[in-house]
Write a protein that holds these residues in place. Structure first.
Motif, mmCIF file in Angstrom:
data_model
loop_
_atom_site.group_PDB
_atom_site.id
_atom_site.type_symbol
_atom_site.label_atom_id
_atom_site.label_comp_id
_atom_site.label_asym_id
_atom_site.label_seq_id
_atom_site.Cartn_x
_atom_site.Cartn_y
_atom_site.Cartn_z
ATOM 1 N N THR A 1 44.349 -1.807 21.445
ATOM 2 C CA THR A 1 43.843 -1.355 22.741
ATOM 3 C C THR A 1 42.341 -1.560 22.857
ATOM 4 O OG1 THR A 1 43.428 0.882 21.935
ATOM 5 C CG2 THR A 1 45.605 0.443 22.863
ATOM 6 N N SER B 1 48.305 3.588 29.853
ATOM 7 C CA SER B 1 49.115 2.809 28.918
ATOM 8 C C SER B 1 48.589 1.376 28.858
ATOM 9 C CB SER B 1 50.580 2.812 29.347
ATOM 10 O OG SER B 1 51.100 4.125 29.347
ATOM 11 N N TYR B 2 48.979 0.689 27.787
ATOM 12 C CA TYR B 2 48.487 -0.668 27.597
ATOM 13 C C TYR B 2 49.578 -1.507 26.945
ATOM 14 C CZ TYR B 2 45.304 -4.460 26.412
ATOM 15 O OH TYR B 2 44.680 -5.678 26.324
ATOM 16 N N SER B 3 49.772 -2.730 27.431
ATOM 17 C CA SER B 3 50.805 -3.628 26.904
ATOM 18 C C SER B 3 50.206 -4.981 26.562
ATOM 19 C CB SER B 3 51.930 -3.817 27.924
ATOM 20 O OG SER B 3 52.566 -2.591 28.205
ATOM 21 N N GLN B 4 50.742 -5.600 25.505
ATOM 22 C CA GLN B 4 50.288 -6.913 25.057
ATOM 23 C C GLN B 4 51.480 -7.677 24.497
ATOM 24 O OE1 GLN B 4 47.445 -5.696 22.075
ATOM 25 N NE2 GLN B 4 45.712 -5.953 23.446
ATOM 26 N N SER B 5 51.305 -8.991 24.419
ATOM 27 C CA SER B 5 52.301 -9.829 23.755
ATOM 28 C C SER B 5 51.580 -10.965 23.054
ATOM 29 C CB SER B 5 53.317 -10.381 24.757
ATOM 30 O OG SER B 5 52.676 -11.199 25.727
ATOM 31 N N THR C 1 50.560 3.924 24.291
ATOM 32 C CA THR C 1 50.118 4.998 25.166
ATOM 33 C C THR C 1 49.386 6.021 24.311
ATOM 34 O OG1 THR C 1 52.060 4.679 26.580
ATOM 35 C CG2 THR C 1 50.824 6.718 26.858
ATOM 36 N N GLY D 1 53.795 4.387 20.637
ATOM 37 C CA GLY D 1 53.825 2.931 20.750
ATOM 38 C C GLY D 1 55.227 2.386 20.608
ATOM 39 N N SER E 1 53.550 -2.044 23.441
ATOM 40 C CA SER E 1 52.968 -1.140 24.423
ATOM 41 C C SER E 1 52.455 0.083 23.686
ATOM 42 C CB SER E 1 54.002 -0.733 25.481
ATOM 43 O OG SER E 1 55.071 -0.022 24.893
#
Length: 431
Positions: free
Chosen positions: A299, A38-42, A60, A111, A58
């Motif tokens: 991503t 998984s990957y998260s950003q802001s 996935t 997402g 986020s």
């Protein structure tokens, strides 16, 4: 009687020729699954550092499954006859191939995007929810054309949320500040899967005194192109210790090699329209931001190789006889070989190596970072002196109140948290 002998000779020759032209099929089946983290950003806020839309995402991408199948047919195109002379470096055998691949790739992405109008003005901080949506899509592609033709391909999945609206006024007491805004935001999830296969067709060639495969025979790979593999007869290795009249074998095992890099990535984009007007300590402003995609939270692309090697279920095994009687003028006696001796090509099966199939389960590495879009470059603070007037340091406000203006298309957004006013209390107003 002479006619009968002639017919018998023709029949025997046809039997040998048919064996020489026998087809060997290489099955090319395999399945691999790639698992992604998984990957998260802001990002944000925008348009100002102290007041604007801030988002978090986020993603996935889940797993990707690639399946290849089908087969490649190899045909011995060279006509062989009894007592044919094989000359090292001169005699060339033509092995034709015809690929018939099948294959598919499938992946899915999930997402989440949440966004809020946030403010941090001096000691006064708060946020007003705008959207919180879950998204799911998938990308599915057919690999057959790319595998058969050696071309790249891609598949996309796309899903979009409704547009969420936030309309209202953010006010400070005594009309020290009043900001009226109309904000519309949505979320798009786009998944992109790419592939670029390289398929190599060829065969392994080795010489032995028995119809069997062994790595100790030092097989040499010969790559083909354009539907043909050309195998040049070479001198058998001295390690065979051939003597006059001894039988040995030139062996040809069809082989197919696949290198298949597969890329997978997902992007959550945030299209936004924002109208803001009002005044701060008597200084009026009016802004319109038709921003398109304010943020692209990506991503990046994660590329993983799915490779395999497949062999024929049998190999061509040409029986040759070492001849020291100098049968060809001008050719050294120790470089002449006569064959085939009557052993049918294509009946070698012993010792064939196992296929090297694509890995069943692959864990992909971490995603590369990537946040782009105009939202990554805010305009600085709307309140350069915090909650106090830049003209009079004693003139400050300690409360901000947001009063929403509901509209029919925004009722889904305005939940219980937006039914009233948001208030945050900081320092007391100084006099």
């Amino acid at each position: 009687m002479k006619t009968y002998r002639a017919l018998m000779g023709t029949f025997l020759l046809l039997c040998i020729s048919q064996a020489a032209f026998s087809q060997i099929t290489v099955g090319t089946s395999g399945t691999a699954t790639i698992n992604y983290p998984s990957y998260s950003q802001s990002a944000g806020p925008f348009p100002w550092t102290d007041l604007g839309l801030k988002v978090g995402a986020s993603v996935t991408p889940g797993s990707l499954t690639a399946t290849v199948g089908g087969s490649t047919a190899f045909n011995f195109n060279t006509t062989l006859t009894n007592n044919q002379a094989f000359i090292p470096g001169t005699t060339v055998l033509d092995l034709g191939y015809n690929p018939a691949w099948s294959g598919s790739v499938s992946s899915h992405s999930n997402g989440n995007l949440n966004g809020a109008l946030t403010y941090g003005i001096g000691p006064i901080n708060g946020s007003i929810p705008v959207l919180n949506v879950n998204l799911a899509t998938s990308a599915n592609g057919n690999l057959a054309s790319s595998l058969n033709n050696g071309t790249s391909g891609s598949a996309n999945g796309f899903v979009s949320s409704p547009t969420y609206s936030l309309n209202g006024t953010l006010e400070a007491p005594f009309d020290l500040a009043r900001i009226t805004l109309s904000l519309g935001a949505a979320a798009h999830l786009n998944q992109n899967v790419t592939w670029s296969p390289t398929v190599t067709y060829g065969d392994l060639v080795w010489y032995s005194t028995s119809q069997s495969y062994s790595a100790a025979d030092n097989p040499v790979f010969v790559a083909g192109s354009g539907g043909h593999v050309f195998d040049t007869f070479g001198n058998p290795p001295p390690s065979l210790g051939l003597t006059a009249g001894q039988t040995f074998y030139m062996n040809i095992l069809p082989e197919v090699e696949l290198t298949l890099p597969v890329g997978n990535g997902a992007v959550i984009s945030v299209p936004v329209n924002l109208d803001v007007n009002g005044q701060v300590f008597g200084d009026g402003f009016n802004y319109n931001f038709p921003l398109g995609d304010l943020y692209d939270l990506s991503t990046g692309t994660n590329t993983t190789n799915i490779d395999g090697t497949w062999y024929g279920g049998q190999f061509y095994s040409l029986a040759l006889t070492y001849d020291s009687s100098c049968p060809l003028p001008g050719v050294p006696c120790d470089s002449s070989y006569i064959g085939p001796t009557g052993t049918n090509p294509g009946d070698g099966t012993m010792g064939i190596p196992d296929n090297v199939l694509p890995p069943i389960d692959i864990n992909a590495p971490n995603w590369p970072d990537g946040v782009t879009g105009p939202g990554t470059q805010p305009n600085g603070p709307l309140f350069p002196n915090g909650n106090c007037s830049p003209f009079n340091g004693n003139e400050c406000f300690d409360t901000l109140t947001f009063t929403p203006t509901p509209e029919p298309d925004s009722l889904l957004l305005l939940l219980s948290g937006l039914a009233g006013a948001w208030k945050l209390f900081g320092r007391k107003r100084r006099h």
